[in-house]
Design a protein around this motif. Structure first.
Motif, PDB file in Angstrom:
ATOM      1  N   LEU A   1       0.825  -1.201   0.000  1.00 38.68           N
ATOM      2  CA  LEU A   1       0.000   0.000   0.000  1.00 38.68           C
ATOM      3  C   LEU A   1       0.862   1.255   0.000  1.00 38.68           C
ATOM      4  N   ASP A   2       1.945   1.233   0.758  1.00 38.76           N
ATOM      5  CA  ASP A   2       2.851   2.385   0.757  1.00 38.76           C
ATOM      6  C   ASP A   2       3.444   2.603  -0.633  1.00 38.76           C
ATOM      7  N   ASP A   3       3.817   1.508  -1.306  1.00 43.98           N
ATOM      8  CA  ASP A   3       4.347   1.615  -2.671  1.00 43.98           C
ATOM      9  C   ASP A   3       3.304   2.218  -3.609  1.00 43.98           C
ATOM     10  N   ILE A   4       2.069   1.741  -3.491  1.00 47.74           N
ATOM     11  CA  ILE A   4       0.991   2.226  -4.355  1.00 47.74           C
ATOM     12  C   ILE A   4       0.753   3.717  -4.126  1.00 47.74           C
ATOM     13  N   CYS A   5       0.739   4.110  -2.860  1.00 45.65           N
ATOM     14  CA  CYS A   5       0.532   5.527  -2.537  1.00 45.65           C
ATOM     15  C   CYS A   5       1.658   6.384  -3.106  1.00 45.65           C
ATOM     16  N   ARG A   6       2.890   5.895  -2.978  1.00 47.04           N
ATOM     17  CA  ARG A   6       4.031   6.650  -3.494  1.00 47.04           C
ATOM     18  C   ARG A   6       3.952   6.772  -5.009  1.00 47.04           C
TER      19      ARG A   6
END
Length: 251
Positions: A220-225
């Protein structure tokens, strides 16, 4: 470590040289739950059909449990279980007969079958319906039968298309608890769903498709970034940005 599912450079579709899926690559590791998300027509169903072996890649490679379908069809097919969006049952069989047939096809011994079937029917509150023919069941109950047959197998990889569609709140809760328990045993999941708020709580990573290509992938952090959003944003917000609905969005 060998991935339970590996999709590498996949190009494919319904017409030769007019691929719906273009250069798609992702993995699902052992004991991992991956969400496959995208708008209608983004290529989710086409991707799943290629994984199931219902469509032949125009280019690229798909491996399940380390083998391609052409290398070892038996191992490939026995290593995955699929639950479609629309329940497909035999009208002339009862619920228990569906489970019995699945057990025989997959070579599950009688004691294991009885234990698993009893547990699954209790979990989905279907014990009283065990002798009912599928034609007499509601859509939600038919979906539960599909799920029970899939989880009876205890396959290494589960591919589930819109798992919550047609289920009542208790059914959804039972399914989520079941997936979590199987995940703890080392089973893996690829889940296609539009209910982003639910899969956000359970998935380890995500593959976001847009017009047949990967718009983003990772945690999720990757997707947000990748969506240009701060850590802590929701999957729903990141998805909205990635598919062009938000300011600065766009594929």
């Amino acid at each position: 470590m060998q991935s339970i599912l590996s999709v590498d450079g996949l190009f494919g579709g319904y017409l030769y040289r007019k691929p719906v899926i273009r250069n798609l690559s992702f993995t699902v590791e052992k004991g991992e739950m991956v969400g496959l998300v995208g708008l209608n027509g983004a290529g989710k169903s086409t991707t799943i059909k290629h994984i199931l072996g219902l469509m032949v890649p125009e280019q690229g490679e798909i491996r399940v449990n380390g083998v391609t379908l052409s290398e070892d069809a038996g191992l490939y097919r026995s290593s995955l279980a699929f639950v479609p969006e629309s329940p497909e049952l035999y009208e002339e069989l009862t619920i228990r007969e569906h489970l019995d047939l699945t057990a025989r096809v997959y070579g599950i011994d009688r004691q294991a079958f009885e234990e698993r079937a009893e547990r699954l029917m209790a979990l989905f509150r279907m014990k009283e319906k065990a002798g009912s023919f599928s034609r007499h069941l509601s859509k939600g109950m038919r979906q539960k039968v599909m799920l029970m047959n899939a989880f009876l197998i205890e396959a290494p990889l589960y591919v589930i298309d819109e798992p919550f569609l047609g289920l009542d709140p208790l059914g959804i809760r039972s399914l989520l608890e079941l997936m979590a328990s199987f995940k703890e045993k080392g089973c893996s999941f690829l889940i296609s769903s539009h209910i982003l708020a639910t899969i956000e709580k359970y998935c380890d990573r995500y593959v976001v498709l847009e017009r047949g290509e990967m718009a983003a992938g990772g945690t999720l952090d990757d997707i947000c970034r990748q969506a240009g959003l701060p850590t802590g944003a929701s999957l729903d917000d990141a998805f909205f940005r990635l598919v062009g609905g938000g300011e600065g969005g766009g594929l």
